[in-house]
Motif scaffolding. Sequence first.
Motif, PDB file in Angstrom:
ATOM      1  N   SER A  59      32.365  -4.525   5.611  1.00  0.00           N
ATOM      2  CA  SER A  59      33.147  -4.017   4.484  1.00  0.00           C
ATOM      3  C   SER A  59      32.676  -4.606   3.151  1.00  0.00           C
ATOM      4  N   SER A  60      31.442  -5.099   3.127  1.00  0.00           N
ATOM      5  CA  SER A  60      30.812  -5.627   1.912  1.00  0.00           C
ATOM      6  C   SER A  60      31.589  -6.792   1.302  1.00  0.00           C
ATOM      7  N   ASN A  61      32.077  -7.679   2.133  1.00  0.00           N
ATOM      8  CA  ASN A  61      32.740  -8.897   1.680  1.00  0.00           C
ATOM      9  C   ASN A  61      31.906 -10.103   2.080  1.00  0.00           C
ATOM     10  N   ASP A  62      32.345 -11.287   1.667  1.00  0.00           N
ATOM     11  CA  ASP A  62      31.619 -12.526   1.926  1.00  0.00           C
ATOM     12  C   ASP A  62      31.770 -12.935   3.385  1.00  0.00           C
ATOM     13  N   ALA A  63      30.694 -12.825   4.141  1.00  0.00           N
ATOM     14  CA  ALA A  63      30.733 -13.165   5.562  1.00  0.00           C
ATOM     15  C   ALA A  63      30.916 -14.669   5.760  1.00  0.00           C
ATOM     16  N   GLY A  64      30.284 -15.474   4.925  1.00  0.00           N
ATOM     17  CA  GLY A  64      30.416 -16.912   5.050  1.00  0.00           C
ATOM     18  C   GLY A  64      31.826 -17.389   4.764  1.00  0.00           C
ATOM     19  N   GLY A  65      32.476 -16.783   3.785  1.00  0.00           N
ATOM     20  CA  GLY A  65      33.851 -17.152   3.458  1.00  0.00           C
ATOM     21  C   GLY A  65      34.814 -16.831   4.586  1.00  0.00           C
ATOM     22  N   ALA A  66      34.618 -15.679   5.210  1.00  0.00           N
ATOM     23  CA  ALA A  66      35.470 -15.318   6.346  1.00  0.00           C
ATOM     24  C   ALA A  66      35.220 -16.259   7.521  1.00  0.00           C
ATOM     25  N   GLY A  67      33.961 -16.604   7.769  1.00  0.00           N
ATOM     26  CA  GLY A  67      33.643 -17.541   8.847  1.00  0.00           C
ATOM     27  C   GLY A  67      34.184 -18.931   8.579  1.00  0.00           C
ATOM     28  N   LEU A  68      34.103 -19.364   7.320  1.00  0.00           N
ATOM     29  CA  LEU A  68      34.649 -20.669   6.941  1.00  0.00           C
ATOM     30  C   LEU A  68      36.141 -20.732   7.228  1.00  0.00           C
ATOM     31  N   ARG A  69      36.852 -19.690   6.887  1.00  0.00           N
ATOM     32  CA  ARG A  69      38.299 -19.669   7.120  1.00  0.00           C
ATOM     33  C   ARG A  69      38.632 -19.595   8.606  1.00  0.00           C
ATOM     34  N   ALA A  70      37.821 -18.872   9.379  1.00  0.00           N
ATOM     35  CA  ALA A  70      38.030 -18.855  10.832  1.00  0.00           C
ATOM     36  C   ALA A  70      37.766 -20.241  11.422  1.00  0.00           C
ATOM     37  N   GLY A  71      36.755 -20.925  10.909  1.00  0.00           N
ATOM     38  CA  GLY A  71      36.493 -22.293  11.350  1.00  0.00           C
ATOM     39  C   GLY A  71      37.623 -23.237  10.985  1.00  0.00           C
ATOM     40  N   LEU A  72      38.209 -23.023   9.812  1.00  0.00           N
ATOM     41  CA  LEU A  72      39.367 -23.825   9.410  1.00  0.00           C
ATOM     42  C   LEU A  72      40.527 -23.613  10.377  1.00  0.00           C
ATOM     43  N   LEU A  73      40.768 -22.366  10.755  1.00  0.00           N
ATOM     44  CA  LEU A  73      41.816 -22.079  11.740  1.00  0.00           C
ATOM     45  C   LEU A  73      41.510 -22.754  13.073  1.00  0.00           C
ATOM     46  N   ALA A  74      40.244 -22.729  13.477  1.00  0.00           N
ATOM     47  CA  ALA A  74      39.846 -23.384  14.731  1.00  0.00           C
ATOM     48  C   ALA A  74      40.075 -24.889  14.658  1.00  0.00           C
ATOM     49  N   GLY A  75      39.748 -25.480  13.529  1.00  0.00           N
ATOM     50  CA  GLY A  75      39.970 -26.912  13.361  1.00  0.00           C
ATOM     51  C   GLY A  75      41.443 -27.264  13.427  1.00  0.00           C
ATOM     52  N   LEU A  76      42.273 -26.438  12.825  1.00  0.00           N
ATOM     53  CA  LEU A  76      43.714 -26.683  12.881  1.00  0.00           C
ATOM     54  C   LEU A  76      44.240 -26.561  14.308  1.00  0.00           C
ATOM     55  N   VAL A  77      43.734 -25.568  15.047  1.00  0.00           N
ATOM     56  CA  VAL A  77      44.141 -25.427  16.454  1.00  0.00           C
ATOM     57  C   VAL A  77      43.694 -26.651  17.245  1.00  0.00           C
ATOM     58  N   ALA A  78      42.472 -27.121  16.995  1.00  0.00           N
ATOM     59  CA  ALA A  78      41.951 -28.280  17.731  1.00  0.00           C
ATOM     60  C   ALA A  78      42.743 -29.548  17.426  1.00  0.00           C
ATOM     61  N   VAL A  79      43.203 -29.689  16.193  1.00  0.00           N
ATOM     62  CA  VAL A  79      43.938 -30.894  15.816  1.00  0.00           C
ATOM     63  C   VAL A  79      45.401 -30.813  16.249  1.00  0.00           C
TER      64      VAL A  79
END
Length: 143
Positions: A59-79
């Motif tokens: 959808s022509s958006n920032d792929a890295g930004g979306a991945g960063l936020r998904a990683g943040l969610l993963a980190g929160l789940v892990a913690v």
Amino acid sequence: MSLARLRAVPPAWRFALVGALASIPLTVLLDRLPDAEANVAGGIMVLGAFIAGAAAALSSNDAGGAGLRAGLLAGLVAVLAPVRATVSSAIGATGIPSPSGVGTFVAFGGLVVALASTFGLACGRLGGWVVSALTTRSATARS
């Protein structure tokens, strides 16, 4: 949640949530393979960020930004998963964590969230790159 409220969420967070939710069934399937030890946080960090980056690139958006936020969610789940287990086992017990133990947990929790976000950024960019390479290849094949 209504569709209008979902549209109010920034696109990077929408793609991160979609990627995180889509990665959970894939992680469960991967965990069923022989000698596999997949967990939800790792699945969200790698697969969820990849999916989020791919969806953002489509959808022509920032792929890295979306991945960063998904990683943040993963980190929160892990913690937060061990916190939930510790709190539920400590109910009724007299053990109160020491201040140094809490400080150590906070420090390592921050490190886990930072590393998961970094891996999510990389996997999101990889997902965006794969999608852009495939769409470029298919566009040149049609012409």
